[in-house]
Design a protein around this motif. Structure first.
Motif, PDB file in Angstrom:
ATOM      1  N   PHE A 202       0.808  -1.220   0.000  1.00  0.00           N
ATOM      2  CA  PHE A 202       0.000   0.000   0.000  1.00  0.00           C
ATOM      3  C   PHE A 202       0.844   1.275   0.000  1.00  0.00           C
ATOM      4  CE2 PHE A 202       0.861  -0.593   4.480  1.00  0.00           C
ATOM      5  CZ  PHE A 202       0.943   0.690   4.995  1.00  0.00           C
ATOM      6  N   ILE A 203       2.123   1.164   0.372  1.00  0.00           N
ATOM      7  CA  ILE A 203       2.987   2.345   0.400  1.00  0.00           C
ATOM      8  C   ILE A 203       4.164   2.219  -0.563  1.00  0.00           C
ATOM      9  CG2 ILE A 203       4.602   1.607   2.205  1.00  0.00           C
ATOM     10  CD1 ILE A 203       4.424   4.356   3.422  1.00  0.00           C
ATOM     11  N   LYS A 204       4.351   1.025  -1.124  1.00  0.00           N
ATOM     12  CA  LYS A 204       5.527   0.737  -1.939  1.00  0.00           C
ATOM     13  C   LYS A 204       5.619   1.625  -3.171  1.00  0.00           C
ATOM     14  CE  LYS A 204       7.788  -3.021  -4.464  1.00  0.00           C
ATOM     15  NZ  LYS A 204       7.705  -4.454  -4.851  1.00  0.00           N
ATOM     16  N   GLU A 205       4.519   1.785  -3.892  1.00  0.00           N
ATOM     17  CA  GLU A 205       4.560   2.542  -5.148  1.00  0.00           C
ATOM     18  C   GLU A 205       4.908   4.007  -4.913  1.00  0.00           C
ATOM     19  OE1 GLU A 205       1.719   3.581  -9.006  1.00  0.00           O
ATOM     20  OE2 GLU A 205       1.155   1.986  -7.614  1.00  0.00           O
ATOM     21  N   ASP A 206       4.236   4.632  -3.922  1.00  0.00           N
ATOM     22  CA  ASP A 206       4.516   6.042  -3.635  1.00  0.00           C
ATOM     23  C   ASP A 206       5.937   6.230  -3.124  1.00  0.00           C
ATOM     24  OD1 ASP A 206       2.070   6.984  -4.446  1.00  0.00           O
ATOM     25  OD2 ASP A 206       1.163   6.899  -2.460  1.00  0.00           O
ATOM     26  N   LEU A 207       6.424   5.293  -2.306  1.00  0.00           N
ATOM     27  CA  LEU A 207       7.778   5.409  -1.767  1.00  0.00           C
ATOM     28  C   LEU A 207       8.819   5.248  -2.876  1.00  0.00           C
ATOM     29  CD1 LEU A 207       9.611   5.713   0.674  1.00  0.00           C
ATOM     30  CD2 LEU A 207       9.502   3.222   1.004  1.00  0.00           C
ATOM     31  N   SER A 208       8.634   4.278  -3.767  1.00  0.00           N
ATOM     32  CA  SER A 208       9.595   4.085  -4.859  1.00  0.00           C
ATOM     33  C   SER A 208       9.576   5.269  -5.815  1.00  0.00           C
ATOM     34  CB  SER A 208       9.283   2.795  -5.614  1.00  0.00           C
ATOM     35  OG  SER A 208       7.992   2.834  -6.205  1.00  0.00           O
ATOM     36  N   THR A 209       8.382   5.825  -6.068  1.00  0.00           N
ATOM     37  CA  THR A 209       8.289   7.010  -6.925  1.00  0.00           C
ATOM     38  C   THR A 209       9.014   8.187  -6.309  1.00  0.00           C
ATOM     39  OG1 THR A 209       6.158   6.295  -7.820  1.00  0.00           O
ATOM     40  CG2 THR A 209       6.688   8.636  -8.015  1.00  0.00           C
ATOM     41  N   SER A 210       8.808   8.386  -5.001  1.00  0.00           N
ATOM     42  CA  SER A 210       9.434   9.508  -4.307  1.00  0.00           C
ATOM     43  C   SER A 210      10.953   9.387  -4.295  1.00  0.00           C
ATOM     44  CB  SER A 210       8.904   9.580  -2.872  1.00  0.00           C
ATOM     45  OG  SER A 210       9.520  10.617  -2.159  1.00  0.00           O
ATOM     46  N   ILE A 211      11.456   8.195  -4.008  1.00  0.00           N
ATOM     47  CA  ILE A 211      12.911   7.992  -3.961  1.00  0.00           C
ATOM     48  C   ILE A 211      13.515   8.185  -5.352  1.00  0.00           C
ATOM     49  CG2 ILE A 211      14.743   6.296  -3.585  1.00  0.00           C
ATOM     50  CD1 ILE A 211      13.001   5.086  -1.376  1.00  0.00           C
ATOM     51  N   ALA A 212      12.894   7.565  -6.358  1.00  0.00           N
ATOM     52  CA  ALA A 212      13.416   7.661  -7.723  1.00  0.00           C
ATOM     53  C   ALA A 212      13.423   9.096  -8.227  1.00  0.00           C
ATOM     54  CB  ALA A 212      12.589   6.774  -8.652  1.00  0.00           C
ATOM     55  N   ALA A 213      12.348   9.837  -7.943  1.00  0.00           N
ATOM     56  CA  ALA A 213      12.231  11.208  -8.436  1.00  0.00           C
ATOM     57  C   ALA A 213      13.316  12.120  -7.878  1.00  0.00           C
ATOM     58  CB  ALA A 213      10.852  11.768  -8.089  1.00  0.00           C
TER      59      ALA A 213
END
Length: 289
Positions: A202-213
């Motif tokens: 539930f948090i993986k996608e937003d966290l990976s997007t934030s880190i990558a960005a």
């Protein structure tokens, strides 16, 4: 698009004792719509929630309270109140899904294409918006012509064409952040996502997007604001889920509110719990970072 006439004493690059002599407002159709939408937001919910909604939907951040604005910078979430590629992507997706209910796919794409350019005109010719609209347009055209689209190729063609038209954008912070963030997502998002296999879904996608960005944008953020929050990826992951529904609801409220303000107010009220969550998290972490 407004014109202001000032009178004063020009000395060493500074206009001293200036007085505003005349203001000519830009009363074009799209500017009037923009002002009516902002007024709808302002009269529906209190500050800073109305300001945050205006920032998410139209990228208007001029009237944000100073303390909340500082907390956005401290927590690395100021990008949320800047009209960006996410706004254009959400608008394009919403319009395409809506138009597909009444039109063939080709006509729906053409209507969506027109819609994102109208949105860009209302939001204002900001570099991130123009970048996103050009890239989205290229993707739509590729689909219409049956061509295979290369995101990386579209990215570099967009950057080159924008700099040819306006070379001064090379020093524009909005331009640099928009392109660095987009390139980061293209290059690193899938790789970061695969490394976070241990993170709850539930948090993986937003966290990976934030880190990558932030891989490529972090140096620019540090250069511009003089600080980078190490908690920023986590904070973004906690609040980013609110951006899509709030932006879409705000977009719907704008369309409905221009016809019937009462229904526009009602739709905006559905945004309030998510806006409250966003403001509460940012204010909490803003005090401890």
């Amino acid at each position: 698009g407004d014109y202001v006439t000032l009178e004063g004493v020009y000395r060493q690059g500074i206009l001293e004792n200036q007085k505003i002599m005349k203001i000519e407002r830009n009363n074009s159709f799209l500017i009037v719509i923009r002002q009516e939408v902002l007024e709808l937001f302002r009269t529906s919910i209190a500050v800073p929630y109305s300001n945050l909604l205006a920032g998410m939907v139209l990228g208007v951040k001029d009237n944000l309270p100073q303390d909340f604005s500082q907390n956005l910078i401290k927590t690395g979430t100021s990008h949320v109140v800047v009209a960006s590629g996410m706004n254009v992507s959400l608008t394009a997706g919403f319009l395409l899904a809506l138009c597909l209910n009444f039109n063939k796919r080709r006509n729906a794409i053409l209507l969506s294409l027109a819609g994102i350019w109208i949105y860009a005109a209302i939001a204002g010719p900001q570099a991130p918006i123009i970048r996103a609209v050009i890239m989205a347009s290229a993707a739509f055209v590729a689909e219409l012509t049956g061509r295979v689209k290369s995101t990386l190729r579209i990215f570099f063609l967009t950057a080159t064409s924008m700099l040819i038209v306006n070379p001064s954008w090379i020093s524009d912070v909005g331009f640099l952040l928009s392109f660095s963030t987009t390139l980061s997502l293209i290059l690193f998002e899938s790789k970061v996502n695969s490394k976070l296999y241990f993170v709850p879904k539930f948090i993986k996608e937003d966290l990976s997007t934030s880190i990558a960005a932030q891989i490529l944008s972090m140096p620019i953020i540090f250069w511009k604001f003089g600080r980078v929050s190490v908690l920023s990826p986590l904070i973004n992951a906690v609040v980013l889920w609110t951006v899509a529904p709030v932006t879409i609801l705000g977009f719907v409220a704008s369309l409905v509110g221009l016809i019937t303000p009462l229904f526009g107010h009602i739709v905006i009220m559905f945004c309030y719990p998510m806006l409250w969550w966003f403001v509460s998290v940012v204010d909490l972490f803003g005090k401890i970072t």
